[in-house]
Design a protein around this motif. Structure first.
Motif, short mmCIF file in Angstrom:
data_model
loop_
_atom_site.label_atom_id
_atom_site.label_comp_id
_atom_site.label_asym_id
_atom_site.label_seq_id
_atom_site.Cartn_x
_atom_site.Cartn_y
_atom_site.Cartn_z
N GLY A 79 49.72 39.76 48.65
CA GLY A 79 50.08 38.36 48.42
C GLY A 79 48.88 37.49 48.08
N PRO A 80 49.12 36.21 47.91
CA PRO A 80 48.05 35.30 47.48
C PRO A 80 47.12 34.88 48.62
N THR A 81 45.94 34.44 48.26
CA THR A 81 45.04 33.80 49.23
C THR A 81 45.32 32.31 49.11
N VAL A 82 45.82 31.73 50.22
CA VAL A 82 46.40 30.39 50.10
C VAL A 82 45.42 29.26 50.43
N ALA A 124 48.56 28.67 43.42
CA ALA A 124 48.49 29.90 42.62
C ALA A 124 48.33 29.47 41.17
N HIS A 125 47.57 30.24 40.38
CA HIS A 125 47.53 29.93 38.95
C HIS A 125 48.49 30.86 38.22
N ILE A 126 48.73 30.56 36.95
CA ILE A 126 49.77 31.33 36.27
C ILE A 126 49.36 32.80 36.11
N GLY A 127 48.06 33.07 36.14
CA GLY A 127 47.61 34.47 36.12
C GLY A 127 48.07 35.19 37.38
N ASN A 128 47.85 34.58 38.54
CA ASN A 128 48.33 35.17 39.81
C ASN A 128 49.82 35.46 39.72
N LEU A 129 50.53 34.53 39.12
CA LEU A 129 52.00 34.66 39.13
C LEU A 129 52.47 35.87 38.32
N ARG A 130 51.62 36.34 37.41
CA ARG A 130 51.99 37.57 36.68
C ARG A 130 52.14 38.72 37.67
N ALA A 131 51.26 38.74 38.68
CA ALA A 131 51.32 39.84 39.66
C ALA A 131 52.67 39.86 40.37
N TYR A 132 53.25 38.67 40.54
CA TYR A 132 54.51 38.60 41.29
C TYR A 132 55.74 38.77 40.39
N VAL A 133 55.61 38.35 39.13
CA VAL A 133 56.70 38.62 38.18
C VAL A 133 56.78 40.14 37.98
N HIS A 170 49.41 48.64 39.16
CA HIS A 170 48.57 47.44 38.98
C HIS A 170 48.88 46.72 37.68
N ASN A 171 48.98 45.41 37.77
CA ASN A 171 49.21 44.62 36.56
C ASN A 171 47.89 44.19 35.94
N GLU A 172 47.89 44.14 34.61
CA GLU A 172 46.72 43.63 33.88
C GLU A 172 46.63 42.12 34.04
N PHE A 173 45.57 41.57 33.56
CA PHE A 173 45.31 40.14 33.73
C PHE A 173 45.93 39.27 32.64
N VAL A 174 46.09 38.01 32.97
CA VAL A 174 46.34 36.98 31.96
C VAL A 174 45.00 36.29 31.80
N ASP A 175 44.50 36.33 30.59
CA ASP A 175 43.24 35.64 30.30
C ASP A 175 43.53 34.32 29.63
N THR A 218 51.53 47.38 45.15
CA THR A 218 51.22 46.66 43.89
C THR A 218 50.11 45.64 44.09
N GLY A 219 49.55 45.23 42.96
CA GLY A 219 48.51 44.19 42.95
C GLY A 219 47.94 44.11 41.55
N GLY A 220 47.06 43.15 41.33
CA GLY A 220 46.40 43.03 40.04
C GLY A 220 45.29 44.06 39.91
N ILE A 221 44.87 44.35 38.67
CA ILE A 221 43.85 45.40 38.46
C ILE A 221 42.52 45.10 39.15
N ASP A 222 42.25 43.83 39.41
CA ASP A 222 40.98 43.50 40.08
C ASP A 222 40.93 44.07 41.49
N HIS A 223 42.07 44.45 42.03
CA HIS A 223 42.09 44.98 43.40
C HIS A 223 41.76 46.47 43.49
N ILE A 224 41.75 47.14 42.34
CA ILE A 224 41.58 48.61 42.39
C ILE A 224 40.23 48.99 42.97
N ALA A 240 40.44 31.82 37.02
CA ALA A 240 40.05 32.01 38.41
C ALA A 240 40.31 30.79 39.26
N LYS A 241 40.99 31.03 40.37
CA LYS A 241 41.29 29.96 41.33
C LYS A 241 40.00 29.34 41.84
N SER A 242 39.01 30.20 42.07
CA SER A 242 37.78 29.72 42.67
C SER A 242 36.99 28.83 41.71
P1 AMP Z 1 44.56 36.16 45.04
O1 AMP Z 1 45.37 34.96 45.45
O2 AMP Z 1 43.28 35.81 44.39
O3 AMP Z 1 44.39 37.12 46.18
O4 AMP Z 1 45.39 36.90 43.91
C1 AMP Z 1 46.79 37.11 43.97
C2 AMP Z 1 47.21 38.18 42.97
O5 AMP Z 1 46.97 37.75 41.62
C3 AMP Z 1 46.47 39.50 43.11
O6 AMP Z 1 47.39 40.58 42.96
C4 AMP Z 1 45.48 39.48 41.95
O7 AMP Z 1 45.13 40.78 41.57
C5 AMP Z 1 46.29 38.78 40.89
N1 AMP Z 1 45.50 38.09 39.85
C6 AMP Z 1 44.43 37.31 40.02
N2 AMP Z 1 44.03 36.77 38.84
C7 AMP Z 1 44.89 37.23 37.89
C8 AMP Z 1 45.03 37.04 36.46
N3 AMP Z 1 44.21 36.24 35.78
N4 AMP Z 1 46.03 37.68 35.82
C9 AMP Z 1 46.90 38.47 36.51
N5 AMP Z 1 46.83 38.70 37.84
C10 AMP Z 1 45.84 38.08 38.54
#
Ligand code: AMP
Ligand code: ZN
Length: 459
Positions: free
Chosen positions: A30-33, A37-46, A270-275, A238-244, A282-284
């Motif tokens: 899940g997300p770090t709250v 969440a940004h729309i990239g994060n939301l791809r992971a959940y869709v 693992h889902n790929e990113f939305v750039d 599941t998770g985004g590719i950055d977690h691998i 990046a949320k940060s």
């Molecule tokens: P976080 O809240 O940073 O822990 O991220 C929540 C989820 O979003 C994790 O599964 C990440 O791998 C995924 N994620 C983060 N950035 C992106 C992005 N730009 N595109 C797709 N998924 C992402």
């Protein structure tokens, strides 16, 4: 329905077969709250939602658990830098207390859930705050400690990766020569550069533990919570590719070493990113779009789901407004075509359904599933009523919101007159058919004939 998924662990597509046929157990990071969440994060959940619904569509019951990271995630996934939740409190000018942390976590979790709802994402079977499961973290760390996998340094309790002969299996056992590794922040006290924190000490705030006050490491929460709710071995993670490279690699190491059971998880997806403009969102960095940014621009959030489904989850997507607007127009067109369909109840077309299953079963090929939807809606050999039933069937997985589209409620009297007229027409009683048409018109409706049958509209 056969299901084939690309498994990051084996680096190939594999036939899916769950441990227990009656229920698939699935964990979604899940997300770090500490922010929206940004729309990239939301791809992971869709993506996780489409996966879960595909499993359900193919007849499995699914138990899906999601954690909410409300403690312990440092700005670097490798346990260095500032704590993200602390950073969130600083940004909002709030005092650093556990209560304020929780309050902030609850606020962003509420916002996150609203986003899930707007994207027609089904709520996981269970969604839990990491801070409510500290006891489970401690239990797991103690197990690792007892088995000799841990050591203590000045800032925390660490996992010694050299003790785990399978370490790094998920990412393909890359070694220290890796780019990412050479960029690792040096902690001279660590035995190996990649050793990671299981428990981090903190003098100011934190939770009590056998090792001192502090916070669990970020990775341990996912092991502890998934084991608690899904067992020591389960089906899908599941998770985004950055977690691998770090998070999931470490989750596997600590789980397998603690339980002695391998594999911890059978299928890692693992889902790929939305750039955005070719760069990571990046949320940060505060350089991101929220789902509400779409609403402010008068774009319906569901258009974003539709846009995501236009690519396979393993394909990188580049976000831009034109593409999203294009997706919204296409979706509205589909909606209109759907609304114009016959009102009678129809049957799911088996040929289309077979293809739909085939495409989704092939590693969730949503682009092909969508083009099948277009083919179906344009197919002149299928009645409107059957098209409607088939679209609603597809929408169990696609979740584009067809069933909630507002249709003109036609009074039953008009429907009855229309059916009488249709019968008269079929019997070539054109006088009667014309009279009935006139009557329907006088009541404020019109009947239009087409190759698919008749349609009733309000005048
Ligand atoms: P976080 O809240 O940073 O822990 O991220 C929540 C989820 O979003 C994790 O599964 C990440 O791998 C995924 N994620 C983060 N950035 C992106 C992005 N730009 N595109 C797709 N998924 C992402
Ligand atoms: Zn996780």
């Amino acid at each position: 329905m056969s299901l084939i998924f690309y498994n990051t662990l084996s680096r190939q597509k594999e036939e899916f077969s769950p441990i227990n046929k009656s229920k698939v157990k699935m964990y979604t990071c899940g997300p770090t709250v500490y922010n929206y969440a940004h729309i990239g994060n939301l791809r992971a959940y869709v993506f996780a939602d489409v996966l879960r619904k595909t499993l359900e569509y193919s007849g499995f019951a699914v138990l899906q658990i999601m954690n909410i990271t409300d403690i312990g995630h440092l700005s670097s996934d490798r346990d260095s830098g500032e704590d993200k939740m602390t950073k969130g409190l600083e940004r909002e000018g709030k005092k650093l207390t556990l209560e304020n942390m929780r309050e902030m976590a609850e606020f962003y979790t509420k916002k996150f859930k609203e986003d899930l709802e707007k994207l027609n994402i089904e709520m996981p079977s269970g969604m839990y705050f990491a801070s409510d499961y500290i006891a489970e973290d401690i239990k797991l760390i103690k197990k690792l400690e007892k088995k000799g996998y841990t050591y203590k340094i000045s800032d925390g309790i660490y996992f010694d990766i050299s003790k785990d002969k399978n370490y790094g299996e998920l990412r393909g056992k890359k070694t220290n020569t890796d780019d990412a590794l050479s960029r690792l922040e040096k902690n001279v006290e660590k035995k190996n550069p990649e050793d990671f924190a299981l428990w981090k000490f903190s003098d100011s705030i934190g939770f009590p533990s056998p090792w001192g006050n502090g916070f669990p490491g970020w990775h341990i929460e996912c092991s502890a919570m998934s084991i608690k709710f899904l067992g020591e071995q389960f089906d899908i993670h599941t998770g985004g590719i950055d977690h691998i490279f770090v998070h999931h690699t470490n989750e596997i190491a600590q789980s397998e070493c603690a339980t002695g059971k391998r594999p911890f998880v059978r299928y890692w997806l693992h889902n790929e990113f939305v750039d955005i403009a070719g760069a990571k969102m990046a949320k940060s960095d505060d350089n991101f779009f929220k789902l509400n940014t779409l609403v402010e621009k008068n774009i319906e959030p569901i258009a974003y789901r539709f846009w995501l489904l236009m690519a396979n989850y393993r394909t990188k997507m580049n976000f831009n407004w034109e593409a999203l607007e294009g997706a919204e127009i296409a979706l509205k067109r589909l909606y209109n075509l759907y609304i114009e369909l016959h009102i009678k109840k129809g049957k799911v077309n088996k040929e289309y359904q077979t293809k739909f299953k085939e495409y989704l079963g092939d590693d969730l090929d949503t682009p092909r599933a969508l083009s099948l939807l277009w083919d179906l809606i344009k197919d002149e050999n299928i009645s409107g009523a059957d098209k409607k039933a088939t679209i609603l069937d597809f929408d169990k997985v696609l979740s584009l919101g067809f069933k909630n589209l507002k249709e003109e409620k036609i009074p039953s009297k008009i429907i009855k007159l229309s059916e009488e007229r249709e019968l008269a027409r079929k019997n070539k009683d054109f006088q009667k058919s014309d009279d009935l048409r006139a009557k329907i018109n006088s009541l404020g409706y019109e009947v239009k004939d087409s190759s698919e049958g008749y349609k009733i509209n309000k005048i």
